[in-house]
Motif scaffolding. Structure first.
Motif, mmCIF file in Angstrom:
data_model
loop_
_atom_site.group_PDB
_atom_site.id
_atom_site.type_symbol
_atom_site.label_atom_id
_atom_site.label_comp_id
_atom_site.label_asym_id
_atom_site.label_seq_id
_atom_site.Cartn_x
_atom_site.Cartn_y
_atom_site.Cartn_z
ATOM 1 N N ASN A 120 -4.077 42.110 43.274
ATOM 2 C CA ASN A 120 -4.057 42.873 41.772
ATOM 3 C C ASN A 120 -4.036 44.247 41.788
ATOM 4 O O ASN A 120 -4.037 45.161 41.674
ATOM 5 N N LEU A 145 -1.211 36.384 38.560
ATOM 6 C CA LEU A 145 -1.085 37.702 38.186
ATOM 7 C C LEU A 145 -0.362 38.492 37.479
ATOM 8 O O LEU A 145 -0.608 39.713 37.095
ATOM 9 N N VAL A 164 -6.683 36.279 45.267
ATOM 10 C CA VAL A 164 -5.091 37.410 44.390
ATOM 11 C C VAL A 164 -5.646 38.405 43.519
ATOM 12 O O VAL A 164 -5.494 39.216 43.112
#
Length: 389
Positions: free
Chosen positions: A101, A77, A97
């Motif tokens: 984000n 990240l 992911v």
């Protein structure tokens, strides 16, 4: 947005081809549109799956099982720097992911779906209904099933979150019907895969194939890919100069060795070659075969071997599975899946009039340039990204 838009391509596992190839094709298409591109992903193996061009901005983080995978997610990240996050596959390690984000960065997420991940686990029939004891084992034991980031439980959760993406791209009609989104079929580098640049006779000589009529399968054998049907067809035709040339072999198991034990007289095995050498290898083929069987997995797929043959103006012999008939149009030869008799007839038909078959191959290349080139891929992607602005 900035004038120079940057796209972060997130790949769940850069140690395998499971997303790597699709990401590299998307990168080429995005580069053609003038976008800055970076590729980020986890390494669940010891090394990268394939060669990365020197100019590629690539960032990797060591993958692991839960709970350590949470630390891996934290690391990646911090590396993501794109204006748009493009997740390859609805995997926790890519799409998951990207959504994390998005929570704090508010940057748009595109999800690319190039396969039906759950089909490898039984598809809609798969369910997770553990007892409390089994759930505890799966969560707490060192080798517990739920410690795997790609466990089907998490895949099913990711599928339910597809509507959280700002845009979805898919590459087959099966996937589009299931998940919606915009169709962005795999593009081929038709500049590299250009038959004018290669001499078939010289290629056959280079790879020890000059004495044979070559049916080529440029990929990894798996039972659902139908090579057994081609080999049974060769048994039926029984002409010793016909050979099935398998390029690369299986990295998964010893399936290609099983084929060789039973049908060794028809098989020639070539090693893996770098991507820039593959057009020269395919040039050696008289026919490119894509004999997919009809399974939930194959209905969702776009076999890259199709456009290998089409771009190189080769006669392509394939089966009526998924989007294959639509991809080929009237430029190839089709048989029913799991039907060696029809495959045998098509092989004989092609060699009875090879000039006509090669003319079809020329038409296939034109179709590939129009619909399945990197340029065609870029054109569609341009409109997808424009909607995010």
């Amino acid at each position: 947005m900035k004038e120079k838009v940057k796209v972060s391509l997130l790949v769940w596992n850069l140690s395998t081809n499971d997303g790597f190839m699709r990401a590299s094709l998307l990168q080429k298409a995005l580069n053609k549109l003038g976008y800055e591109v970076e590729i980020l992903g986890f390494l669940f193996g010891e090394k990268l799956y394939g060669a990365i061009p020197a100019e590629t901005k690539l960032y990797t983080v060591e993958g692991s099982n839960y709970p350590n995978f949470i630390k891996s997610i934290s690391k990646i990240l911090k590396l993501i720097d794109g204006d748009i996050i493009y997740a390859i596959k609805p995997q926790p390690a890519s799409f998951g992911v990207a959504l994390l984000n998005k929570l704090y960065s508010r940057k748009p997420v595109i999800l690319d779906i190039d396969d039906w991940e759950l089909s490898w686990h039984g598809g809609d029939k798969w369910h997770y209904h553990p007892t409390l004891k089994q759930l505890a084992k799966d969560l707490l034991k060192k080798d517990g099933a739920l410690r795997l980031p790609h466990h089907p439980f998490y895949l099913k959760l990711m599928e339910r979150l597809v509507n959280q993406a700002n845009a979805v791209t898919v590459h087959t009609s099966f996937l589009q019907q299931r998940f919606g989104g915009i169709s962005v079929p795999n593009g081929k580098d038709t500049g590299l895969f250009d038959p004018v640049r290669y001499n078939p006779d010289e290629s056959r000589s280079r790879y020890g194939l000059s004495e044979y009529r070559v049916l080529m399968f440029p990929g990894a054998p798996r039972p659902y890919k139908g090579l057994e049907d081609v080999l049974i067809a060769l048994d039926k035709i029984n002409q010793p100069d016909l050979k099935l040339v398998i390029v690369g072999g299986s990295p998964y198991d010893n399936y290609d060795e099983q084929l060789k034990q039973r049908w060794g007289r028809w098989i020639i095995k070539l090693p893996n070659y770098p991507a820039d050498v593959m057009p020269d290898v395919v040039a050696a083929a008289h026919i490119v075969v894509v004999p997919q069987r009809d399974t939930p997995e194959t209905r969702a797929q776009f076999p890259l071997k199709l456009t290998d043959g089409m771009a190189m103006a080769k006669p392509v012999l394939a089966t009526r599975v998924g989007d294959i008939p639509e991809i080929l149009g009237d430029t190839g030869y089709l048989a029913e899946p799991s039907c060696p008799e029809q495959i045998a007839e098509q092989i004989k038909l092609i060699f009875q009039d090879l000039d006509l078959a090669n003319e079809k191959g020329i038409s296939a290349r034109k179709r590939c340039i129009e619909k399945y080139s990197i340029e065609a891929m870029a054109s569609t992607l341009s409109s997808v990204i424009a909607r995010l602005s």
